[in-house]
Motif scaffolding. Structure first.
Motif, PDB file in Angstrom:
ATOM      1  N   LEU A  54       0.834  -1.213   0.000  1.00  0.00           N
ATOM      2  CA  LEU A  54       0.000   0.000   0.000  1.00  0.00           C
ATOM      3  C   LEU A  54       0.860   1.251   0.000  1.00  0.00           C
ATOM      4  CD1 LEU A  54      -2.639  -0.912   2.756  1.00  0.00           C
ATOM      5  CD2 LEU A  54      -3.012  -0.939   0.305  1.00  0.00           C
ATOM      6  N   LEU A  55       0.279   2.334  -0.460  1.00  0.00           N
ATOM      7  CA  LEU A  55       0.917   3.652  -0.387  1.00  0.00           C
ATOM      8  C   LEU A  55       0.077   4.514   0.558  1.00  0.00           C
ATOM      9  CD1 LEU A  55       1.551   4.121  -4.205  1.00  0.00           C
ATOM     10  CD2 LEU A  55       3.308   3.731  -2.471  1.00  0.00           C
ATOM     11  N   PRO A  56       0.673   5.582   1.168  1.00  0.00           N
ATOM     12  CA  PRO A  56      -0.111   6.437   2.073  1.00  0.00           C
ATOM     13  C   PRO A  56      -1.411   6.938   1.439  1.00  0.00           C
ATOM     14  CG  PRO A  56       2.212   6.995   2.227  1.00  0.00           C
ATOM     15  CD  PRO A  56       2.087   5.990   1.129  1.00  0.00           C
ATOM     16  N   GLU A  57      -1.377   7.221   0.095  1.00  0.00           N
ATOM     17  CA  GLU A  57      -2.610   7.723  -0.554  1.00  0.00           C
ATOM     18  C   GLU A  57      -3.720   6.657  -0.628  1.00  0.00           C
ATOM     19  OE1 GLU A  57       0.682   7.794  -3.795  1.00  0.00           O
ATOM     20  OE2 GLU A  57       0.478   8.274  -1.659  1.00  0.00           O
ATOM     21  N   ASP A  58      -3.306   5.338  -0.568  1.00  0.00           N
ATOM     22  CA  ASP A  58      -4.328   4.271  -0.565  1.00  0.00           C
ATOM     23  C   ASP A  58      -5.145   4.301   0.724  1.00  0.00           C
ATOM     24  OD1 ASP A  58      -3.466   3.305  -3.024  1.00  0.00           O
ATOM     25  OD2 ASP A  58      -1.989   1.973  -2.118  1.00  0.00           O
ATOM     26  N   ILE A  59      -4.502   4.729   1.802  1.00  0.00           N
ATOM     27  CA  ILE A  59      -5.183   4.794   3.110  1.00  0.00           C
ATOM     28  C   ILE A  59      -6.139   5.984   3.138  1.00  0.00           C
ATOM     29  CG2 ILE A  59      -4.820   5.117   5.608  1.00  0.00           C
ATOM     30  CD1 ILE A  59      -3.944   2.373   4.643  1.00  0.00           C
ATOM     31  N   GLY A  60      -5.712   7.097   2.525  1.00  0.00           N
ATOM     32  CA  GLY A  60      -6.561   8.308   2.469  1.00  0.00           C
ATOM     33  C   GLY A  60      -6.899   8.808   3.851  1.00  0.00           C
ATOM     34  N   ASN A  61      -8.184   9.046   4.092  1.00  0.00           N
ATOM     35  CA  ASN A  61      -8.615   9.578   5.398  1.00  0.00           C
ATOM     36  C   ASN A  61      -8.966   8.487   6.404  1.00  0.00           C
ATOM     37  OD1 ASN A  61      -8.405  12.224   4.462  1.00  0.00           O
ATOM     38  ND2 ASN A  61     -10.460  12.131   3.533  1.00  0.00           N
ATOM     39  N   ARG A  62      -8.732   7.250   6.032  1.00  0.00           N
ATOM     40  CA  ARG A  62      -9.098   6.160   6.951  1.00  0.00           C
ATOM     41  C   ARG A  62      -8.227   6.183   8.203  1.00  0.00           C
ATOM     42  NH1 ARG A  62      -8.912   3.128   1.987  1.00  0.00           N
ATOM     43  NH2 ARG A  62     -11.002   2.489   1.298  1.00  0.00           N
ATOM     44  N   LYS A  63      -8.827   5.836   9.343  1.00  0.00           N
ATOM     45  CA  LYS A  63      -8.070   5.762  10.597  1.00  0.00           C
ATOM     46  C   LYS A  63      -7.659   4.316  10.840  1.00  0.00           C
ATOM     47  CE  LYS A  63     -10.231   9.662  12.932  1.00  0.00           C
ATOM     48  NZ  LYS A  63     -11.251  10.071  13.898  1.00  0.00           N
ATOM     49  N   LEU A  64      -6.391   4.121  11.200  1.00  0.00           N
ATOM     50  CA  LEU A  64      -5.924   2.771  11.551  1.00  0.00           C
ATOM     51  C   LEU A  64      -5.727   2.699  13.059  1.00  0.00           C
ATOM     52  CD1 LEU A  64      -3.417   1.778   8.730  1.00  0.00           C
ATOM     53  CD2 LEU A  64      -5.889   1.709   8.750  1.00  0.00           C
ATOM     54  N   PHE A  65      -5.958   1.503  13.623  1.00  0.00           N
ATOM     55  CA  PHE A  65      -5.899   1.339  15.077  1.00  0.00           C
ATOM     56  C   PHE A  65      -4.886   0.278  15.472  1.00  0.00           C
ATOM     57  CE2 PHE A  65     -10.047   2.969  13.995  1.00  0.00           C
ATOM     58  CZ  PHE A  65     -10.363   3.854  15.030  1.00  0.00           C
ATOM     59  N   ARG A  66      -4.476   0.361  16.738  1.00  0.00           N
ATOM     60  CA  ARG A  66      -3.704  -0.733  17.347  1.00  0.00           C
ATOM     61  C   ARG A  66      -3.927  -0.683  18.862  1.00  0.00           C
ATOM     62  NH1 ARG A  66       2.398   1.387  16.254  1.00  0.00           N
ATOM     63  NH2 ARG A  66       2.334   3.261  17.531  1.00  0.00           N
ATOM     64  N   GLY A  67      -3.553  -1.757  19.550  1.00  0.00           N
ATOM     65  CA  GLY A  67      -3.715  -1.796  21.009  1.00  0.00           C
ATOM     66  C   GLY A  67      -2.433  -1.350  21.687  1.00  0.00           C
ATOM     67  N   LYS A  68      -2.595  -0.539  22.740  1.00  0.00           N
ATOM     68  CA  LYS A  68      -1.419  -0.033  23.452  1.00  0.00           C
ATOM     69  C   LYS A  68      -0.826  -1.129  24.344  1.00  0.00           C
ATOM     70  CE  LYS A  68      -1.815   3.090  26.747  1.00  0.00           C
ATOM     71  NZ  LYS A  68      -2.195   4.332  27.426  1.00  0.00           N
ATOM     72  N   GLY A  69      -1.694  -2.022  24.834  1.00  0.00           N
ATOM     73  CA  GLY A  69      -1.270  -3.066  25.778  1.00  0.00           C
ATOM     74  C   GLY A  69      -1.773  -2.730  27.176  1.00  0.00           C
TER      75      GLY A  69
END
Length: 579
Positions: A487-502
């Motif tokens: 993927l490229l940053p432009e493929d993500i666009g305005n979508r938010k990605l998440f992860r768990g802090k722990g």
């Protein structure tokens, strides 16, 4: 009035209360007359009428079960009695020890209700003691639990207590096949501290929803690990010389031979923790440094045997439904070990399971017992193979057949024959994705024309860990992370990605639970033409994608965009598409 509970056992509740002198016969008859117009238990009616107390009814119910009822109001536990059961066990079973004799191994426990008989059975099995049960007022049992067991005992505490006990030193350095005195081994397996440690490990693993518990001897240490959501976590390791004692205790619980330390053994332990039925499959393997034990935890309440709950997207669900409702043909679910194939197939069978349908299964092993299915366990020792089971199945007039796995040409050919004679056959394979399953079947020796005539669809699946809801947060992925998914940053666009802090909820991993991602390839004329030509996997994959097949990686991407999982998980579980 003190009456022997044996005299009250099995009598009607009104008669028991009368014998105990709590109510008169006239009042029982009055309550029985009222009960004809109101569907309320007799004991509850007598309490409502003010003729007896709730405690009287509890005592009568205990007597009805042939158990004594005791008063724990001013009861105090000695240290020896309190330490007979671990705090975790007390909390899980909601019972409290009130008397313990270490010499005769007699343990007396107080329960809140006479119908908690599974707790007695499990404690006998888990602890190896002669358990005697009595009933007490639930509030008084709670009060004792709160007073003496509010601090949950940690595995580390029991391990350190065991480490300082010299009597286990004699078991140290016992390699596989080396001679250990059998009486020493038996004594170690029945030691209260060893039992306590194993109970704690089991309860902790079940509470954390572990799928497997590993006990592994190495040259200088003995490891205890458990697998949660596909990843192994290590527990506090006990001293190396305790290995044989722990292994022997597990063997005693699984009814295995503790004297046999040179050959592999398999067994089973059935427990009910709280109100949850748990099956433990035990596998013992002799290694260079002693016996390695793995317990597979089958939590029947945890398995999602419904098509709505296995993670299929609405469009995938529609295709899958269409496949499993075909009158005949073969549907294959593929993926590596532990990718949830069995759960998907059981969910499919649950959806198809009705009074008009005869379903037969050949499995190795039968993991879940399902009402309405005739399940057959494969046993290679007596040459009961998948192929042999399948042959017999055809004489049993089935509508649907589940073959645990197509491992060889013989099984594949009989599966093809079964589908040609009007049966729906469901099975599994071990391949990387849906298109490569066709090549695998051709490699086994199945003729292309038979495959095109019978194969209806292939479902590939993987399990990815889901982000822990308690510590989920938005983050900005690095460019190299995106590149791993092409993927490229432009493929993500305005979508938010998440992860768990722990956090504590997810043991610091950032993940809690797992989600299935699917790739469903339904056969059509063009794909059948490619099978006839023995086309390469890439050609088959491109054609299937043209007809709308969503690949595993694309399904993973959708799960990332929806905030269910992370880039790392999808990269770990799926392969990049070639070409």
């Amino acid at each position: 009035m003190q009456i022997d509970p044996a005299e009250l056992k099995g009598r009607k509740i009104g008669r028991v209360l009368t014998k105990l002198g709590r109510v008169t016969r006239e009042r029982v008859h009055e309550a029985l007359a009222i009960q004809k117009t109101r569907k309320v238990p007799l004991g509850q009616l007598l309490v409502e009428l003010g003729y007896c107390t709730q405690r009287d009814v509890q005592e009568a119910l205990a007597g009805q079960a042939g158990m004594a009822f005791i008063d724990l109001q001013n009861y105090s536990l000695s240290d020896e009695v309190r330490d007979a059961i671990a705090a975790e066990t007390v909390q899980a079973y909601q019972v409290v020890p009130i008397d313990y004799n270490p010499r005769s191994k007699r343990l007396k426990i107080a329960m809140k209700s006479a119908d908690n008989f599974r707790a007695v059975d499990d404690l006998r099995l888990l602890m190896g003691f002669n358990v005697e049960a009595v009933v007490a007022d639930p509030a008084e049992v709670d009060s004792l639990i709160k007073k003496h067991y509010s601090k949950q005992e940690a595995v580390a505490d029991v391990v350190s207590a065991l480490a300082s006990d010299d009597k286990f030193k004699a078991l140290g350095g016992a390699k596989s096949g080396a001679s250990i005195d059998l009486d020493t081994l038996k004594e170690a397996a029945e030691d209260n501290k060893v039992i306590k440690l194993l109970n704690l490990v089991l309860l902790q693993a079940i509470k954390d929803r572990a799928s497997d518990i590993h006990f592994e001897p190495f040259e200088k240490e003995f490891k205890m690990r458990y697998r949660i959501d596909g990843v192994l976590y290590e527990m506090v390791p006990p001293p190396k010389h305790l290995g044989p004692a722990i292994t022997s205790r597990i063997k005693v619980m699984a009814n295995l031979d503790i004297a046999e330390r040179r050959l592999p053994q398999d067994g089973r332990i059935e427990l009910t923790v709280g109100s949850t039925p748990i099956d433990l499959r035990v596998s013992v393997l002799p290694t260079m440094h002693g016996e390695s034990v793995v317990m597979r935890v089958l939590d029947r309440s945890n398995v999602q045997l419904s098509l709505d709950r296995i993670g299929l997207r609405p469009d995938d669900r529609e295709i899958f439904n269409r496949l499993i409702n075909k009158p005949n043909g073969i549907v294959i679910v593929t993926g590596p070990t532990g990718s949830g194939k069995t759960t998907t197939l059981y969910a499919a069978l649950s959806a198809l399971n009705d009074i008009e349908t005869k379903i037969l299964t050949a499995e190795d092993p039968v993991e879940y017992d399902i009402d309405g299915l005739c399940q057959c366990q494969v046993n290679t020792e007596v040459e009961l193979t998948f192929a042999r089971c399948l042959r017999s199945f055809l004489r049993q007039d089935p509508d649907i057949i589940l073959v645990g796995e197509i491992r060889d040409l013989e099984t594949a050919v009989i599966a093809v024959q079964a589908s040609l004679t009007g049966h729906l056959v469901l099975s599994t394979l071990h391949t990387n994705d849906a298109p490569s399953s066709i090549l695998r079947l051709l490699d086994l020796g199945v003729e292309p024309f038979l495959l095109t005539a019978t194969l209806e669809g292939i479902v590939a699946q993987r399990l990815v860990r889901t982000i822990c809801p308690k510590c989920k947060q938005v983050y900005e992925p690095k460019e190299e992370e995106l590149m791993e998914l092409g993927l490229l940053p432009e493929d993500i666009g305005n979508r938010k990605l998440f992860r768990g802090k722990g956090c504590d909820n997810c043991h610091g991993s950032g993940y809690r639970g797992r989600l299935a991602i699917f790739e469903i390839m339904a056969m059509n004329d063009e794909l059948r033409e490619l099978v006839m030509k023995r086309s390469s996997t890439n050609v088959v994959r491109d054609s299937a994608k043209r007809f709308g097949m969503r690949t595993l990686r694309e399904s993973g991407l959708l799960a990332i965009y929806e905030g269910q999982t992370t880039i790392d998980e999808v990269v770990r579980e799926t392969i990049a598409e070639e070409g």
